[in-house]
Design an enzyme around this catalytic site. Sequence first.
Site, PDB file in Angstrom:
ATOM      1  N   HIS A  37      -4.699   5.899  -1.787  1.00  0.00           N
ATOM      2  CA  HIS A  37      -5.433   5.793  -0.518  1.00  0.00           C
ATOM      3  C   HIS A  37      -4.539   6.143   0.672  1.00  0.00           C
ATOM      4  O   HIS A  37      -5.032   6.403   1.761  1.00  0.00           O
ATOM      5  CB  HIS A  37      -5.969   4.368  -0.367  1.00  0.00           C
ATOM      6  CG  HIS A  37      -7.332   4.266   0.232  1.00  0.00           C
ATOM      7  ND1 HIS A  37      -8.266   5.294   0.262  1.00  0.00           N
ATOM      8  CD2 HIS A  37      -7.954   3.203   0.826  1.00  0.00           C
ATOM      9  CE1 HIS A  37      -9.367   4.880   0.852  1.00  0.00           C
ATOM     10  NE2 HIS A  37      -9.202   3.616   1.208  1.00  0.00           N
ATOM     11  N   ASN A  62     -10.359   0.779   7.251  1.00  0.00           N
ATOM     12  CA  ASN A  62     -11.748   0.567   7.664  1.00  0.00           C
ATOM     13  C   ASN A  62     -11.956   0.539   9.171  1.00  0.00           C
ATOM     14  O   ASN A  62     -13.092   0.544   9.633  1.00  0.00           O
ATOM     15  CB  ASN A  62     -12.292  -0.720   7.052  1.00  0.00           C
ATOM     16  CG  ASN A  62     -12.358  -0.640   5.535  1.00  0.00           C
ATOM     17  OD1 ASN A  62     -12.094   0.406   4.936  1.00  0.00           O
ATOM     18  ND2 ASN A  62     -12.700  -1.734   4.912  1.00  0.00           N
ATOM     19  N   ASP A  97      -7.598  10.927   1.713  1.00  0.00           N
ATOM     20  CA  ASP A  97      -7.744  11.057   0.267  1.00  0.00           C
ATOM     21  C   ASP A  97      -9.200  11.330  -0.079  1.00  0.00           C
ATOM     22  O   ASP A  97     -10.106  10.969   0.668  1.00  0.00           O
ATOM     23  CB  ASP A  97      -7.265   9.775  -0.419  1.00  0.00           C
ATOM     24  CG  ASP A  97      -8.056   8.549   0.006  1.00  0.00           C
ATOM     25  OD1 ASP A  97      -8.818   8.024  -0.830  1.00  0.00           O
ATOM     26  OD2 ASP A  97      -7.929   8.114   1.166  1.00  0.00           O
ATOM     27  N   TYR A 138      -5.575  -0.481   9.638  1.00  0.00           N
ATOM     28  CA  TYR A 138      -6.115  -0.468   8.284  1.00  0.00           C
ATOM     29  C   TYR A 138      -7.238   0.561   8.227  1.00  0.00           C
ATOM     30  O   TYR A 138      -7.838   0.942   9.227  1.00  0.00           O
ATOM     31  CB  TYR A 138      -6.574  -1.846   7.797  1.00  0.00           C
ATOM     32  CG  TYR A 138      -5.416  -2.773   7.527  1.00  0.00           C
ATOM     33  CD1 TYR A 138      -4.698  -2.686   6.335  1.00  0.00           C
ATOM     34  CD2 TYR A 138      -5.018  -3.701   8.475  1.00  0.00           C
ATOM     35  CE1 TYR A 138      -3.623  -3.520   6.093  1.00  0.00           C
ATOM     36  CE2 TYR A 138      -3.939  -4.544   8.236  1.00  0.00           C
ATOM     37  CZ  TYR A 138      -3.246  -4.443   7.048  1.00  0.00           C
ATOM     38  OH  TYR A 138      -2.170  -5.255   6.819  1.00  0.00           O
ATOM     39  N   ASN A 168     -14.363   4.965   3.695  1.00  0.00           N
ATOM     40  CA  ASN A 168     -14.553   4.021   4.804  1.00  0.00           C
ATOM     41  C   ASN A 168     -13.808   4.413   6.070  1.00  0.00           C
ATOM     42  O   ASN A 168     -14.268   4.139   7.172  1.00  0.00           O
ATOM     43  CB  ASN A 168     -14.167   2.605   4.371  1.00  0.00           C
ATOM     44  CG  ASN A 168     -15.164   2.019   3.396  1.00  0.00           C
ATOM     45  OD1 ASN A 168     -16.338   2.358   3.409  1.00  0.00           O
ATOM     46  ND2 ASN A 168     -14.689   1.158   2.520  1.00  0.00           N
ATOM     47  N   TYR A 175       0.804  -1.227   0.000  1.00  0.00           N
ATOM     48  CA  TYR A 175       0.000   0.000   0.000  1.00  0.00           C
ATOM     49  C   TYR A 175       0.838   1.278   0.000  1.00  0.00           C
ATOM     50  O   TYR A 175       0.305   2.375  -0.165  1.00  0.00           O
ATOM     51  CB  TYR A 175      -0.933   0.034   1.218  1.00  0.00           C
ATOM     52  CG  TYR A 175      -1.925  -1.108   1.230  1.00  0.00           C
ATOM     53  CD1 TYR A 175      -2.957  -1.174   0.302  1.00  0.00           C
ATOM     54  CD2 TYR A 175      -1.823  -2.120   2.172  1.00  0.00           C
ATOM     55  CE1 TYR A 175      -3.869  -2.221   0.307  1.00  0.00           C
ATOM     56  CE2 TYR A 175      -2.727  -3.177   2.190  1.00  0.00           C
ATOM     57  CZ  TYR A 175      -3.751  -3.211   1.252  1.00  0.00           C
ATOM     58  OH  TYR A 175      -4.646  -4.246   1.263  1.00  0.00           O
TER      59      TYR A 175
END
Length: 187
Positions: free
Chosen positions: A20, A66, A91, A64, A112, A15
């Site tokens: 993101h 979420n 973002d 993470y 999210n 990532y």
Amino acid sequence: MKYLIVGLGNIGDEYRNTRHNIGFMVLDALAKASNIIFTDKRYGEVSSLSLKGRQLILLKPSTYMNLSGNAVRYWMQQEKIPLENLLIVADDLSLPLGSLRLKGKGSDGGHNGLKHIAAILGTQNYARLRFGIGNDFPKGGQIDYVLGHFDEKETEHLQERIHIAGEIIKSFSLAGLTITMNQYNNK
């Protein structure tokens, strides 16, 4: 006075430097410019920046995207930071690449991370710095787009915008939300 500045993103090499993860990128640049480093702590990587009598706790959650609200709640409680001294850097697909918008409240806009933070805090009335990542993707390609990497041209353009995001964070902490919004929004 203490402030909690949270850059949203996902942990892991796959990532790193994805759209993101622009929140992580902004905090990394601010830390580098301030000669401070992040330390692995509970719910994320944390650093502290002293700025004209104010302490900025910089947080890159390890939960993470979420589940970002868990890290935010923990560090707000741990450091006794009031809601008005919280700033989330995230973002935003609805803004053109590199656009920056500071807001004092608002909807999650389908993000999210922001959705989980609002659910955990029980309010959407917290400051957020929305960093535009554009929306140049085909129908149904949103997930691949936000988890995709910036290309070379985009990366060049972003460096200045990431620096300005750091200036917005400093201004938020020193001058407050309203003055900072008036100074930086629509520029």
